[in-house]
Design a protein around this motif. Structure first.
Motif, short mmCIF file in Angstrom:
data_model
loop_
_atom_site.label_atom_id
_atom_site.label_comp_id
_atom_site.label_asym_id
_atom_site.label_seq_id
_atom_site.Cartn_x
_atom_site.Cartn_y
_atom_site.Cartn_z
N VAL A 1 0.84 -1.21 0.00
CA VAL A 1 0.00 0.00 0.00
C VAL A 1 0.87 1.26 0.00
N VAL A 2 1.88 1.28 0.85
CA VAL A 2 2.75 2.46 0.93
C VAL A 2 3.50 2.66 -0.38
N ARG A 3 4.02 1.58 -0.94
CA ARG A 3 4.76 1.67 -2.20
C ARG A 3 3.85 2.16 -3.32
N SER A 4 2.59 1.80 -3.28
CA SER A 4 1.66 2.16 -4.35
C SER A 4 1.24 3.63 -4.30
N PHE A 5 1.07 4.18 -3.10
CA PHE A 5 0.44 5.49 -2.99
C PHE A 5 1.33 6.59 -2.40
N ILE A 6 2.46 6.24 -1.85
CA ILE A 6 3.31 7.25 -1.21
C ILE A 6 4.59 7.45 -2.02
N ARG A 7 4.94 8.69 -2.23
CA ARG A 7 6.18 9.03 -2.93
C ARG A 7 7.11 9.75 -1.97
N PRO A 8 8.41 9.81 -2.28
CA PRO A 8 9.35 10.49 -1.38
C PRO A 8 8.87 11.88 -1.00
N ARG A 9 8.95 12.15 0.29
CA ARG A 9 8.54 13.43 0.91
C ARG A 9 7.03 13.59 1.05
N SER A 10 6.26 12.58 0.69
CA SER A 10 4.83 12.63 1.01
C SER A 10 4.66 12.63 2.52
N LEU A 11 3.70 13.41 3.01
CA LEU A 11 3.46 13.48 4.45
C LEU A 11 2.46 12.40 4.86
N VAL A 12 2.84 11.59 5.83
CA VAL A 12 1.99 10.52 6.33
C VAL A 12 1.90 10.63 7.85
N LEU A 13 0.70 10.45 8.39
CA LEU A 13 0.49 10.47 9.83
C LEU A 13 0.53 9.04 10.37
N VAL A 14 1.15 8.88 11.54
CA VAL A 14 1.11 7.62 12.28
C VAL A 14 0.74 7.94 13.72
N GLU A 15 0.41 6.91 14.46
CA GLU A 15 0.04 7.11 15.85
C GLU A 15 1.27 7.18 16.74
N ASP A 16 1.09 7.68 17.95
CA ASP A 16 2.17 7.74 18.93
C ASP A 16 1.63 7.27 20.28
N PRO A 17 2.02 6.06 20.73
CA PRO A 17 3.01 5.18 20.12
C PRO A 17 2.44 4.44 18.92
N ALA A 18 3.36 3.86 18.11
CA ALA A 18 2.95 3.10 16.94
C ALA A 18 3.91 1.94 16.74
N SER A 19 3.45 0.94 16.01
CA SER A 19 4.32 -0.17 15.66
C SER A 19 5.54 0.34 14.90
N PHE A 20 6.71 -0.15 15.26
CA PHE A 20 7.91 0.28 14.55
C PHE A 20 7.90 -0.20 13.10
N ILE A 21 7.07 -1.20 12.80
CA ILE A 21 6.91 -1.62 11.41
C ILE A 21 6.32 -0.49 10.57
N HIS A 22 5.35 0.23 11.14
CA HIS A 22 4.73 1.34 10.40
C HIS A 22 5.76 2.38 10.00
N THR A 23 6.55 2.83 10.97
CA THR A 23 7.52 3.88 10.66
C THR A 23 8.61 3.37 9.73
N LEU B 1 7.38 3.30 6.10
CA LEU B 1 7.23 4.65 5.56
C LEU B 1 8.59 5.31 5.29
N LEU B 2 9.52 5.15 6.22
CA LEU B 2 10.85 5.74 6.03
C LEU B 2 11.56 5.10 4.84
N ALA B 3 11.36 3.81 4.66
CA ALA B 3 11.98 3.13 3.53
C ALA B 3 11.47 3.68 2.19
N GLN B 4 10.26 4.24 2.19
CA GLN B 4 9.70 4.83 0.98
C GLN B 4 10.01 6.32 0.87
N GLY B 5 10.70 6.87 1.88
CA GLY B 5 11.08 8.28 1.84
C GLY B 5 10.00 9.23 2.30
N ALA B 6 9.01 8.72 3.06
CA ALA B 6 7.91 9.57 3.50
C ALA B 6 8.32 10.47 4.66
#
Length: 474
Positions: free
Chosen positions: A198-220, A223-228
């Motif tokens: 999903v992230v690879r399909s819809f997110i491009r480098p520097r796209s802003l994405v919200l996550v929860e705090d705390p959140a699963s480290f898998i989520h971050t 997203l970081l691997a995609q440059g978000a």
């Protein structure tokens, strides 16, 4: 209408001075000129920009060129849009378009909770559900049955996944309240693979994405691997803080909110029904995609004092993408994930799907199909829920005796405990490691370099010995 006459100054944007300029270069000129005007104070906070039509006419460019320029400025945080009212200068300018700030790096330390050489009874912070011998034997029998059935190997299978399995998943989702057409269901190697798709399909480098705090480290990590770019929404006992969510949406217009509605990792909490409805309203208002990580949803009790439902039940896939899987119910090495999304989003998901594994998990998919089709999956879920509830009660009591405050949870694999205001989760984790126990301090789930007094406990791997070591370390 506000005129941006300074855009025609020397060295600023003027399409008439360069008839041969490409549309792309004209877009970049608009972006640089307006961003520069904001930085120099020529454009002030909340100032309305000319309409797309007026801007295009004044500078003799196409409306599409202006639209693309405005969209880039919104994505960069320089402008914000008001539906039906136009574009306005943001209150606090973001960094320049050509930002050279070093990108954040992925913290690999939390992954030791998944990949560790320690035995399970030494890993109270583990993220893996430890099954009893009976459940393991049952799974072995199913796997052997699939292999012995003479399944012919050698092809790649259906690019959307094993059709009979997707039909069973469609039935399962319908029972849960999600009416998903068959073409809206894709299978993937697991939940993490689904989130990555999903992230690879819809997110491009520097796209802003919200996550929860705390959140699963898998989520971050995904997203970081995609440059978000990542911003965080505090997680409360009944879901994300909607006031903060709305403010971030108004200010930044994020592309996506990656969250968990049922059995949040690490807190074990679930989204309340009233808050779920308001969240869907916010997503619709700001046209924001919400990705619901339902990795642990099958561990939730289907009935209780407070209704708990995945977001897709309320939204019916309009703005929500539902990512589920069987890795926790079965085992990570034979689990299968799935992505459920509206048909309008499926084109990109199908495009990137082959990158998640061409082989389509020919054995794993058939294992899950057998469990679903003969009712074993449902009964397995019931046994696991009962076991988790029993173990959680005992561990919750032991943690309270050790002086910890355990957050309320509606079942599931994890307990989220506050060790005490004067305690550092990182320091306690280090002392526990010296005793031979691997734990999950709260810093693994909050922004980098943020220490706090929380710790996550896996109710299937937290043993009396681990609890005794924790009491000593506290």
């Amino acid at each position: 209408m506000t005129s941006l006459s300074y855009l025609n100054d020397k060295d600023n944007f003027d399409a008439t001075t360069d008839p041969a300029a490409t549309e792309s270069s004209q877009v970049e000129r608009i972006v640089r000129a307006i961003a520069g005007g904001i930085a120099e104070g020529k454009l002030i906070a909340d100032q309305r920009l000319p309409s797309i039509r007026a801007m295009a006419a004044e500078h003799r460019v196409s409306r599409d060129t202006v639209q693309r320029g405005y969209d880039k400025l919104v994505a960069g945080g320089h402008l914000y849009a008001r539906r039906g009212a136009g574009f306005y200068v943001a209150a606090v300018p973001m960094p320049p378009v050509r930002d050279t700030t070093p990108r954040p790096t992925v913290d690999l330390e939390p992954f030791q909770l998944i990949h560790t050489s320690l035995p399970p009874d030494r890993c109270p912070g583990s993220g893996v559900l430890l099954h009893d011998d009976g459940s393991v034997d049952e799974l072995h029998r199913i796997v052997k049955g699939v292999v012995a059935s003479g399944q012919r190997l050698g092809g790649y299978g259906d690019p959307a996944g094993y059709l009979p399995l997707r039909q069973q998943l469609q039935n399962k989702l319908r029972i849960e309240g999600i009416d998903a057409p068959l073409p809206s269901i894709l299978t993937v190697p697991g939940c993490v693979a689904g989130l990555t798709l999903v992230v690879r399909s819809f997110i491009r480098p520097r796209s802003l994405v919200l996550v929860e705090d705390p959140a699963s480290f898998i989520h971050t990590t995904v997203l970081l691997a995609q440059g978000a770019e990542i911003m965080r929404v505090p997680r409360e006992a009944d879901g994300p803080d909607l006031d903060v969510l709305r403010l971030l949406c108004e200010r930044y217009r994020p592309a996506m909110f990656l969250m968990t509605s049922v059995l949040h990792n690490p807190t074990g909490s679930s989204l309340s029904l009233p808050k779920a409805r308001k969240l869907i309203e916010i997503a619709a208002e700001f046209d924001m995609m919400v990705v619901d990580d339902a990795s642990y949803a099958d561990l939730s009790h289907p009935a209780g004092a407070r209704p708990v439902v995945p977001l897709a039940v309320l939204d019916q896939l309009d703005h929500v993408i539902h990512v589920g899987g069987s890795s926790h119910i079965l085992a990570p090495d034979v689990g299968t994930g799935y992505v459920v999304a509206h048909e309008r989003r499926m084109e990109l998901l199908r495009l990137f799907r082959p990158a998640q594994g061409l082989g389509n998990m020919l054995i794993q998919e058939r294992v899950l199909y057998r469990l679903l089709s003969n009712g074993l999956y449902r009964r397995r879920c019931e046994r696991i829920r009962a076991m988790l509830a029993q173990r959680a009660t005992a561990i919750r009591h032991a943690l309270a005796e050790a002086g910890c405050t355990v957050a309320p949870a509606g079942g599931g694999l994890f307990l989220w405990a506050d060790l005490g205001q004067d305690k550092s989760g990182v320091d306690v984790a280090r002392r526990m490691l010296k005793h031979g126990f691997l734990t999950a301090p709260g810093s693994h789930f909050s922004p980098p370099k943020t220490d706090n007094s929380h710790m996550r406990f896996n109710v299937t791997t937290t043993t009396p010995a681990a609890l005794a070591a924790l009491a000593a370390c506290l």
